[in-house]
Design a protein around this motif. Structure first.
Motif, PDB file in Angstrom:
ATOM      1  N   ARG A 230      10.734 -41.827 -13.179  1.00  0.00           N
ATOM      2  CA  ARG A 230      11.343 -42.678 -14.162  1.00  0.00           C
ATOM      3  C   ARG A 230      11.547 -42.404 -15.565  1.00  0.00           C
ATOM      4  N   GLU A 231      10.735 -41.272 -15.950  1.00  0.00           N
ATOM      5  CA  GLU A 231      10.395 -40.522 -17.275  1.00  0.00           C
ATOM      6  C   GLU A 231       9.946 -41.645 -17.933  1.00  0.00           C
ATOM      7  N   ASP A 232       8.782 -42.153 -17.599  1.00  0.00           N
ATOM      8  CA  ASP A 232       8.119 -43.515 -18.197  1.00  0.00           C
ATOM      9  C   ASP A 232       7.002 -42.668 -18.962  1.00  0.00           C
ATOM     10  N   CYS A 233       7.031 -42.120 -20.166  1.00  0.00           N
ATOM     11  CA  CYS A 233       5.937 -41.482 -20.930  1.00  0.00           C
ATOM     12  C   CYS A 233       4.893 -42.019 -21.289  1.00  0.00           C
ATOM     13  N   ALA A 234       5.013 -43.333 -21.320  1.00  0.00           N
ATOM     14  CA  ALA A 234       3.827 -44.243 -21.800  1.00  0.00           C
ATOM     15  C   ALA A 234       3.168 -44.270 -20.495  1.00  0.00           C
ATOM     16  N   GLU A 235       3.624 -44.601 -19.363  1.00  0.00           N
ATOM     17  CA  GLU A 235       2.593 -44.734 -18.072  1.00  0.00           C
ATOM     18  C   GLU A 235       2.035 -43.236 -17.945  1.00  0.00           C
ATOM     19  N   ILE A 236       2.805 -42.232 -17.947  1.00  0.00           N
ATOM     20  CA  ILE A 236       2.238 -40.976 -17.828  1.00  0.00           C
ATOM     21  C   ILE A 236       1.024 -40.583 -18.627  1.00  0.00           C
ATOM     22  N   GLY A 237       1.182 -41.233 -19.897  1.00  0.00           N
ATOM     23  CA  GLY A 237       0.007 -40.976 -20.842  1.00  0.00           C
ATOM     24  C   GLY A 237      -1.090 -41.723 -20.433  1.00  0.00           C
ATOM     25  N   ARG A 238      -0.803 -42.908 -19.917  1.00  0.00           N
ATOM     26  CA  ARG A 238      -1.925 -43.909 -19.377  1.00  0.00           C
ATOM     27  C   ARG A 238      -2.702 -43.339 -18.160  1.00  0.00           C
ATOM     28  N   LEU A 239      -2.063 -42.629 -17.563  1.00  0.00           N
ATOM     29  CA  LEU A 239      -2.430 -42.146 -16.085  1.00  0.00           C
ATOM     30  C   LEU A 239      -3.184 -40.632 -16.287  1.00  0.00           C
ATOM     31  N   THR A 240      -3.225 -39.790 -17.551  1.00  0.00           N
ATOM     32  CA  THR A 240      -3.484 -38.626 -17.564  1.00  0.00           C
ATOM     33  C   THR A 240      -4.332 -38.628 -18.860  1.00  0.00           C
ATOM     34  N   ALA A 241      -5.314 -37.327 -18.883  1.00  0.00           N
ATOM     35  CA  ALA A 241      -6.242 -37.196 -19.797  1.00  0.00           C
ATOM     36  C   ALA A 241      -6.345 -35.524 -19.852  1.00  0.00           C
ATOM     37  N   TRP A 242      -7.091 -35.073 -20.978  1.00  0.00           N
ATOM     38  CA  TRP A 242      -7.442 -33.686 -21.157  1.00  0.00           C
ATOM     39  C   TRP A 242      -6.264 -32.926 -21.202  1.00  0.00           C
ATOM     40  N   ALA A 243      -5.940 -31.768 -20.371  1.00  0.00           N
ATOM     41  CA  ALA A 243      -4.988 -31.167 -20.407  1.00  0.00           C
ATOM     42  C   ALA A 243      -3.692 -31.639 -19.805  1.00  0.00           C
ATOM     43  N   GLU A 244      -3.613 -32.564 -18.815  1.00  0.00           N
ATOM     44  CA  GLU A 244      -2.490 -33.053 -18.284  1.00  0.00           C
ATOM     45  C   GLU A 244      -1.904 -34.173 -19.130  1.00  0.00           C
TER      46      GLU A 244
ATOM     47  N   THR B 230      -1.860 -33.920 -22.604  1.00  0.00           N
ATOM     48  CA  THR B 230      -1.150 -32.824 -23.474  1.00  0.00           C
ATOM     49  C   THR B 230      -0.038 -32.326 -22.966  1.00  0.00           C
ATOM     50  N   LEU B 231      -0.154 -31.719 -21.637  1.00  0.00           N
ATOM     51  CA  LEU B 231       1.132 -31.362 -21.053  1.00  0.00           C
ATOM     52  C   LEU B 231       2.122 -32.334 -20.795  1.00  0.00           C
ATOM     53  N   GLY B 232       1.800 -33.494 -20.243  1.00  0.00           N
ATOM     54  CA  GLY B 232       2.612 -34.347 -19.593  1.00  0.00           C
ATOM     55  C   GLY B 232       3.346 -35.065 -20.858  1.00  0.00           C
TER      56      GLY B 232
ATOM     57  N   LEU C 115       0.201 -23.375 -20.430  1.00  0.00           N
ATOM     58  CA  LEU C 115      -1.266 -23.881 -20.154  1.00  0.00           C
ATOM     59  C   LEU C 115      -1.608 -22.915 -18.899  1.00  0.00           C
ATOM     60  N   VAL C 116      -2.700 -22.672 -18.721  1.00  0.00           N
ATOM     61  CA  VAL C 116      -3.314 -21.839 -17.606  1.00  0.00           C
ATOM     62  C   VAL C 116      -4.565 -22.725 -17.100  1.00  0.00           C
ATOM     63  N   PHE C 117      -4.314 -23.225 -16.042  1.00  0.00           N
ATOM     64  CA  PHE C 117      -5.379 -24.195 -15.334  1.00  0.00           C
ATOM     65  C   PHE C 117      -6.130 -23.386 -14.468  1.00  0.00           C
TER      66      PHE C 117
ATOM     67  N   VAL D 196       1.880 -23.164 -16.496  1.00  0.00           N
ATOM     68  CA  VAL D 196       3.042 -23.851 -16.905  1.00  0.00           C
ATOM     69  C   VAL D 196       3.325 -23.828 -18.249  1.00  0.00           C
ATOM     70  N   LEU D 197       4.681 -23.871 -18.932  1.00  0.00           N
ATOM     71  CA  LEU D 197       5.219 -23.894 -20.072  1.00  0.00           C
ATOM     72  C   LEU D 197       4.793 -25.134 -20.590  1.00  0.00           C
ATOM     73  N   ALA D 198       4.040 -25.562 -21.653  1.00  0.00           N
ATOM     74  CA  ALA D 198       3.631 -26.563 -22.393  1.00  0.00           C
ATOM     75  C   ALA D 198       4.570 -27.089 -23.561  1.00  0.00           C
TER      76      ALA D 198
END
Length: 325
Positions: free
Chosen positions: A72-86, A88-90, A294-296, A315-317
């Motif tokens: 959905r390209e819902d950037c706010a929801e992506i931010g809510r469901l991720t932390a740490w490196a994900e 920043t990347l997301g 980013l190299v995980f 992945v390109l960040a």
């Protein structure tokens, strides 16, 4: 607990500090010296709090919601469901309209739930999904909720066996010190083309291929000038393995800065394609670019300090554009 369900550069003073620190932290610089005797302050290993099987499965299930948010390209929801490196990347990738990563199709997971511990970096646990291909996921607790911190990290080697109760590496002093050093030792290795740091990886390890790529990168863009930096991206998190070993989950940021050669105002051989530069920077032909990747990593470190890459994702960040000087 265990459940199944132009020049290659890092600023000289930084490189020297890392090398000298490693010499002091290992016996006479010997890669197989055994116990280390110090800890870098910028690479903490988080402790973990107990979480039950049902809760871990429920947290893993939020990957489907994250997958939907990307579609959905819902950037706010992506931010809510991720932390740490994900996180920043997301955040940056979503803003740039990048293609959505696929995370919702993973299943058949094993959960590695470390014993109780307290740390400023909060609680965390690891899932190893077997379907469709083996990959690790690290979930962290932030602002009262569980979020994806890193993953998927595809397995590229043999995943170490974990049976019975699982503990964070911080529960065993020697293992904790080796785990805390692991990210910094990667930085030393990747910024040391001459090999004077004493850090080694076995033949065929992906880190050796990455080092070779970084060393060759400046020559491939001439007459442009390319510099490279490698940095730590947040804290490491580590599980204790039998025999004093540890499985360390950590993230590196590789930064490429490319500028036109002498007498030029534009890049002759841009490292990144026009579409990538445009999506992140809004300009397909900037005077100079700075790209971050980013190299995980999931790295197994043995009691004698030998490191082996178990899982890796690159992945390109971000790409930032600038005017040439």
């Amino acid at each position: 607990m265990f459940w199944r369900g132009g020049t290659y550069v890092l600023r000289a003073i930084m490189a020297l500090g890392v090398v000298l620190g490693l010499v002091l932290l290992t016996a006479c610089g010997n890669e197989s010296a055994g116990e280390v005797t110090g800890v870098p302050s910028d690479s903490p290993v988080a402790s973990a709090a107990t979480i039950g099987r049902a809760d871990a499965e429920a947290v893993f299930g939020t990957l489907k919601g994250l997958d939907d948010a990307w579609k959905r390209e819902d950037c706010a929801e992506i931010g809510r469901l991720t932390a740490w490196a994900e996180s920043t990347l997301g955040r940056r990738a979503c803003e740039a309209g990048r293609a959505a990563p696929s995370v919702g199709g993973y299943g058949d997971a094993e959960f590695f739930l470390p014993a109780t511990g307290d740390d400023e970096d909060g609680a965390w646990f690891v899932a190893l999904a077997r379907h469709p291909k083996p990959a690790y996921f690290v979930f962290v607790q932030e602002d009262g909720g569980w979020r994806l911190g890193a993953g998927p990290i595809p397995v590229v080697g043999d995943a170490p066996e974990l049976q019975g109760e699982v503990e964070a590496a911080g529960q065993e002093p020697g293992s904790a010190l080796r785990a805390k050093l692991t990210p910094t030792r990667h930085v030393a290795f990747l910024t040391d083309a001459a090999g004077v740091s004493g850090v080694r990886f076995a033949s065929g390890d992906p880190m050796r291929a990455l080092l070779a790529e970084l060393v060759r990168a400046p020559a491939r863009v001439r007459p442009d000038r390319l510099t490279t930096d490698v940095r730590l991206e947040g804290p490491a998190r580590a599980l204790a393995l039998p025999g004093g070993a540890a499985l360390v989950f950590h993230v590196l940021r590789v930064v490429f800065t490319q500028k036109p050669g002498s007498g030029r105002s534009t890049l002759a051989h841009p490292r990144y394609g026009a579409a990538d530069v445009r999506s992140f920077a809004g300009d397909s032909r900037p005077g100079e670019i700075t790209g971050s990747e980013l190299v995980f990593l999931a790295t197994e470190v043995s009691k004698d300090n030998r490191m082996r890459t178990v899982a890796m994702r690159r992945v390109l960040a971000d790409i930032a554009a600038g005017d040439s000087e």
